[in-house]
Design an enzyme around this catalytic site. Structure first.
Site, PDB file in Angstrom:
ATOM      1  N   ASP A 121     -14.539 -76.029 -60.018  1.00 21.68           N
ATOM      2  CA  ASP A 121     -13.855 -77.282 -59.699  1.00 21.68           C
ATOM      3  C   ASP A 121     -13.940 -77.646 -58.216  1.00 21.68           C
ATOM      4  O   ASP A 121     -14.389 -76.846 -57.392  1.00 21.68           O
ATOM      5  CB  ASP A 121     -12.382 -77.214 -60.148  1.00 21.68           C
ATOM      6  CG  ASP A 121     -11.705 -75.900 -59.760  1.00 21.68           C
ATOM      7  OD1 ASP A 121     -12.223 -75.204 -58.863  1.00 21.68           O
ATOM      8  OD2 ASP A 121     -10.671 -75.567 -60.342  1.00 21.68           O
ATOM      9  N   ASP A 168       1.017 -73.113 -64.259  1.00 19.22           N
ATOM     10  CA  ASP A 168       1.264 -73.917 -65.467  1.00 19.22           C
ATOM     11  C   ASP A 168       0.268 -73.591 -66.584  1.00 19.22           C
ATOM     12  O   ASP A 168       0.218 -74.281 -67.590  1.00 19.22           O
ATOM     13  CB  ASP A 168       1.219 -75.417 -65.131  1.00 19.22           C
ATOM     14  CG  ASP A 168      -0.143 -75.874 -64.602  1.00 19.22           C
ATOM     15  OD1 ASP A 168      -1.053 -75.028 -64.451  1.00 19.22           O
ATOM     16  OD2 ASP A 168      -0.301 -77.088 -64.354  1.00 19.22           O
ATOM     17  N   HIS A 189      -3.094 -73.549 -66.175  1.00 20.58           N
ATOM     18  CA  HIS A 189      -4.418 -74.183 -66.067  1.00 20.58           C
ATOM     19  C   HIS A 189      -5.505 -73.162 -65.766  1.00 20.58           C
ATOM     20  O   HIS A 189      -5.266 -72.122 -65.152  1.00 20.58           O
ATOM     21  CB  HIS A 189      -4.415 -75.358 -65.070  1.00 20.58           C
ATOM     22  CG  HIS A 189      -4.327 -75.022 -63.625  1.00 20.58           C
ATOM     23  ND1 HIS A 189      -3.422 -75.615 -62.775  1.00 20.58           N
ATOM     24  CD2 HIS A 189      -5.047 -74.184 -62.849  1.00 20.58           C
ATOM     25  CE1 HIS A 189      -3.606 -75.153 -61.550  1.00 20.58           C
ATOM     26  NE2 HIS A 189      -4.568 -74.283 -61.578  1.00 20.58           N
ATOM     27  N   GLU A 233      -5.584 -79.078 -66.681  1.00 22.27           N
ATOM     28  CA  GLU A 233      -4.120 -79.070 -66.687  1.00 22.27           C
ATOM     29  C   GLU A 233      -3.575 -79.163 -68.112  1.00 22.27           C
ATOM     30  O   GLU A 233      -4.269 -79.634 -69.025  1.00 22.27           O
ATOM     31  CB  GLU A 233      -3.604 -80.261 -65.866  1.00 22.27           C
ATOM     32  CG  GLU A 233      -3.937 -80.197 -64.378  1.00 22.27           C
ATOM     33  CD  GLU A 233      -3.080 -79.190 -63.613  1.00 22.27           C
ATOM     34  OE1 GLU A 233      -2.558 -78.222 -64.196  1.00 22.27           O
ATOM     35  OE2 GLU A 233      -2.944 -79.373 -62.387  1.00 22.27           O
TER      36      GLU A 233
END
Ligand code: GLP
Length: 241
Positions: free
Chosen positions: A67, A136, A138, A143
């Protein structure tokens, strides 16, 4: 799914570096899927050590990063491109033309995503994917959401991710709101996956990702289905498992 319990961060990093060594020793032109964040830094340090001892040769290795932040150019110290060169690439013999990272500064993000998909396909997919995990759940910057997004796409970062990642920036408002990430299908198609987790801050999300039902609400949970996935965690990250 295999779980490798490492005593501490150093042991986790060494175990991960040894898996990379094993991969490159078996196939020197392997495609490595690489991750940023604090977690894999120790692994990169061990890999540099192995390289300096002459135990590993990256001359044929291809790398695909997960990413990049939208809006940051490669020479921005907060970009993942800069991170990868500083922490790893510039210390070893990886050829520049074998390094792939989405260009966060290109305003035609749709084209960047399409081209990145093509690149990964053309080099034959990922042999060994290294992952961290966000608080979270990810992976890359995929996400939590309503559905797993299969291919490379632009994502709006969750507030919790912006808060977690603000430590790398002068101010929270400087954290980019968007990123480009490879998708869940591309990660899942990697022949081998290694997810690294360190510290008690990752314990609760790891427990959910590995033991709760698979859901796009916890993107890492998809890894439960992968046929060759190893979780390498230190005691603190694995204490709920
Ligand atoms: C970022 C990256 C992820 C990484 C995650 C965890 O959001 N995009 O690839 O896994 O952070 O980072 P850390 O290892 O610093 O906890």
């Amino acid at each position: 799914m295999k779980i490798h319990r490492a005593e501490n961060y150093q042991e986790m990093s060494r175990a991960a570096a040894n898996m990379v060594l094993d991969q490159i020793s078996k196939k020197n032109n392997s495609v490595l899927g690489l991750a940023t964040g604090s977690t894999p830094i120790g692994m990169y340090e061990y890999l540099i050590e192995l390289y300096n001892k002459g135990d590993i040769d990256f001359s044929e290795t291809r790398t695909v990063n997960l990413d990049e932040y939208v809006g940051l150019s490669r020479d921005n110290p907060q970009s993942y491109n800069y991170f990868m060169h500083e922490k790893f690439f510039r210390h070893v013999n990886i050829s520049k033309e074998n390094i792939y990272i989405p260009d966060g500064a290109d305003t035609d993000t749709e084209k960047v995503c399409k081209d990145y998909e093509k690149i990964i396909e053309n080099i034959g997919g990922i042999d060994l994917q290294i992952l961290g995990i966000g608080t979270d759940g990810h992976i890359g910057f995929n996400e939590p959401g309503e559905a797993f997004i299969p291919s490379t796409h632009v994502v709006t970062l969750a507030e919790s991710t912006i808060i977690s990642n603000k430590r790398f920036f002068d101010d929270k408002k400087d954290v980019p709101k968007k990123a480009i990430t490879i998708g869940i299908k591309t990660i899942f198609q990697a022949k081998k996956i290694v997810l690294l987790a360190s510290g008690s801050g990752k314990a609760a999300i790891l427990q959910k990702a590995l033991l709760w039902p698979i859901t796009p609400g916890i993107p890492a949970s998809i890894l439960q289905l992968h046929s060759d996935c190893t979780i390498i965690g230190d005691e603190d990250a694995l204490y709920l498992l």
